[in-house]
Design an enzyme around this catalytic site. Structure first.
Site, PDB file in Angstrom:
ATOM      1  N   HIS A  69       0.814  -1.215   0.000  1.00 34.82           N
ATOM      2  CA  HIS A  69       0.000   0.000   0.000  1.00 34.82           C
ATOM      3  C   HIS A  69       0.852   1.271   0.000  1.00 34.82           C
ATOM      4  O   HIS A  69       0.361   2.345  -0.350  1.00 34.82           O
ATOM      5  CB  HIS A  69      -1.013  -0.009   1.163  1.00 34.82           C
ATOM      6  CG  HIS A  69      -0.453   0.350   2.507  1.00 34.82           C
ATOM      7  ND1 HIS A  69      -0.127  -0.599   3.450  1.00 34.82           N
ATOM      8  CD2 HIS A  69      -0.170   1.546   3.082  1.00 34.82           C
ATOM      9  CE1 HIS A  69       0.324  -0.007   4.549  1.00 34.82           C
ATOM     10  NE2 HIS A  69       0.302   1.301   4.343  1.00 34.82           N
ATOM     11  N   ASP A  99       0.021  -7.430   1.486  1.00 31.15           N
ATOM     12  CA  ASP A  99       0.496  -6.062   1.679  1.00 31.15           C
ATOM     13  C   ASP A  99       2.019  -5.978   1.724  1.00 31.15           C
ATOM     14  O   ASP A  99       2.595  -5.302   2.575  1.00 31.15           O
ATOM     15  CB  ASP A  99      -0.100  -5.451   2.948  1.00 31.15           C
ATOM     16  CG  ASP A  99       0.009  -3.922   2.962  1.00 31.15           C
ATOM     17  OD1 ASP A  99       0.220  -3.348   1.873  1.00 31.15           O
ATOM     18  OD2 ASP A  99      -0.096  -3.330   4.046  1.00 31.15           O
ATOM     19  N   GLY A 180       3.553   6.400   8.298  1.00 29.77           N
ATOM     20  CA  GLY A 180       4.904   6.473   7.769  1.00 29.77           C
ATOM     21  C   GLY A 180       5.776   5.325   8.210  1.00 29.77           C
ATOM     22  O   GLY A 180       6.793   5.019   7.600  1.00 29.77           O
ATOM     23  N   ASN A 181       5.392   4.641   9.314  1.00 33.75           N
ATOM     24  CA  ASN A 181       6.111   3.457   9.760  1.00 33.75           C
ATOM     25  C   ASN A 181       5.889   2.256   8.835  1.00 33.75           C
ATOM     26  O   ASN A 181       6.627   1.279   8.900  1.00 33.75           O
ATOM     27  CB  ASN A 181       5.659   3.040  11.170  1.00 33.75           C
ATOM     28  CG  ASN A 181       6.517   3.646  12.262  1.00 33.75           C
ATOM     29  OD1 ASN A 181       6.033   4.461  13.030  1.00 33.75           O
ATOM     30  ND2 ASN A 181       7.773   3.250  12.336  1.00 33.75           N
ATOM     31  N   SER A 182       4.858   2.313   8.019  1.00 36.03           N
ATOM     32  CA  SER A 182       4.516   1.177   7.174  1.00 36.03           C
ATOM     33  C   SER A 182       5.703   0.731   6.330  1.00 36.03           C
ATOM     34  O   SER A 182       6.338   1.543   5.658  1.00 36.03           O
ATOM     35  CB  SER A 182       3.355   1.542   6.240  1.00 36.03           C
ATOM     36  OG  SER A 182       2.146   1.552   6.928  1.00 36.03           O
ATOM     37  N   GLY A 238      -8.394 -26.116  -3.071  1.00 37.58           N
ATOM     38  CA  GLY A 238      -9.727 -26.474  -3.547  1.00 37.58           C
ATOM     39  C   GLY A 238     -10.728 -26.815  -2.465  1.00 37.58           C
ATOM     40  O   GLY A 238     -11.647 -27.618  -2.686  1.00 37.58           O
TER      41      GLY A 238
END
Length: 427
Positions: A69, A99, A180-182, A238
């Site tokens: 992201h 992510d 901002g730590n992401s 499946g």
């Protein structure tokens, strides 16, 4: 300096901090140049928006891990090192379901973050979040450090996070994580990366002591796939589980993992899984509910042999599945959409059906193939596709077309007031 001031935590920070970087992005948005020009059908202009996140070096020749992201929709990505040196970056690949993203810069002999293990984390052990929570607002490129403990493991989150969407099988920490730590590392007291900071759960957008990180064991697998293939191979067995008629996540957690359908010809079918079986273990980890099952699926690799234990007729049966690639939706995109009739979620529909989502696209009709291969059924509400929150049936159709043109379509949907995720390909 007094030796007493040097602790395991300060040594751990010294070991990892040099590898932490700032990831800067630029997105381009089309906007009207002027109201009157727009009203008369005139030209459009551009608005450039800056974004910022964190990342860390995993290979000395310029391979960096961050969040999907963080770089989603970016027209330009650059990376700033600790000393202020800035490089243009190219996106190697992204896995929106988990992510995670990998970017590359042209550099050599970079400091590399030591990678640990997340399989044997201890609840209560030290955890250190390193990143750039406010970018250049603080005036330099030195990463910030916050300290806490591993609050829990195996957490499932569907709610308000910095990245949005649903997160499965996460590490929870009370180390302060802010915007901002992401993409920055979560580190243990030995100076090893144990996770990738991905989300904060907060009504205000700031840290309230609930941070979540993607386990490093899963990250390693995804990074390998992205470097080798440019995309993550989507494992498939499946099996579709019964979706419990539950009113809360607590009820779902107690529901068990009951097989509702086995796709003909799938790995589960070939291994002998039957409708009505209760999955109690997958690999070496227990399965108590649909959340646990979704978490176990995230650990899979295409081609590996995967043992699962099911309870059948009062006894436990151990079966061996050969994990396969996820099937592609075997039709043109327009056909796929014809097999999936959607209507825009309205307040009246929300009240009538007890839907938790404030907006989305309700699945009005779904073909057998869509139910088997993708998992969507009548009554589900599509809440997110890729990194796009869905506000209407038209938005869902457009997002499927847009994301499907460049890779797997990652989709979050609501069923019985609980959130689930699925991925599929178009061709």
């Amino acid at each position: 300096m007094s030796a007493s001031r040097r602790t395991a935590l300060t040594i751990a920070v010294e070991r990892v901090a040099p590898s932490v970087v700032t990831v800067q992005t630029e997105t381009v948005e089309r906007v009207p140049v002027d109201f009157f020009e727009s009203f008369m059908g005139g030209r459009s202009g551009e608005r450039r928006n800056a974004g910022i996140g964190s990342g860390f070096v995993v290979r000395a020749d310029g391979i960096i891990v961050t969040n999907a992201h963080v770089i989603a929709g970016a027209a330009k990505v650059s990376v700033a090192m600790r000393d202020g040196t800035t490089y243009d970056a190219t996106v190697v690949g992204a896995d929106e379901a988990n992510d995670l993203a990998v970017v590359r810069i042209k550099a050599k002999d970079l400091p590399v973050a030591p990678l640990g293990r997340s399989a044997d984390l201890l609840v209560g052990e030290w955890s250190i979040a390193i990143g750039n929570p406010f970018g250049f607002v603080l005036g330099n490129n030195e990463p910030s450090v916050s300290v806490g403990v591993v609050s829990a493991v195996g957490r499932n989150l569907a709610g308000r996070g910095e990245g949005g969407g649903a997160y499965i099988d996460m590490i929870q920490t009370d180390a302060a994580i802010n915007p901002g730590n992401s993409g920055g590392p979560l580190v243990n007291a030995s100076g090893e990366v144990i996770g990738v900071n991905s989300s904060i759960y907060s009504p205000s957008g700031g840290s309230v002591g609930l941070g979540f990180a993607i386990p490093i064991d899963r990250t390693k697998r995804i990074v390998e796939d992205l470097l080798e293939h440019g995309a993550v191979r989507q494992p498939w067995v499946g099996i579709r589980l019964e979706q419990p008629q539950a009113q809360s996540a607590r009820d779902v957690a107690k529901a068990g993992a009951i097989v509702a359908r086995v796709v003909p010809g799938s790995p589960a079918d070939r291994a002998g899984v039957r409708v009505g079986d209760q999955v109690v273990r997958a690999g070496t980890r227990p399965v108590r509910n649909p959340f646990d099952w979704e978490a176990r699926l995230l650990d899979l690799r295409v081609g590996e042999t995967w043992p699962i234990a099911v309870r059948r007729g009062g006894r436990e049966v151990v079966l061996s599945l050969q994990v396969a690639d996820a099937p592609e939706a075997s039709a043109q995109k327009v056909t796929v959409l014809r097999e999936l009739q959607l209507v825009t979620l309205t307040d009246a529909i929300r009240q009538e059906r007890g839907v938790a989502s404030s907006a989305g696209a309700l699945v009005y009709r779904s073909s057998d193939r869509i139910r088997d291969e993708i998992g969507l059924q009548e009554g589900d509400v599509i809440a997110q596709i890729g990194q796009s929150r869905i506000t209407s049936a038209e938005a869902a159709s457009s997002a499927i077309d847009r994301y499907g043109a460049r890779g797997p379509v990652f989709l979050v949907f609501e069923r019985n007031r609980q959130y689930y995720q699925t991925s599929f390909y178009l061709r």
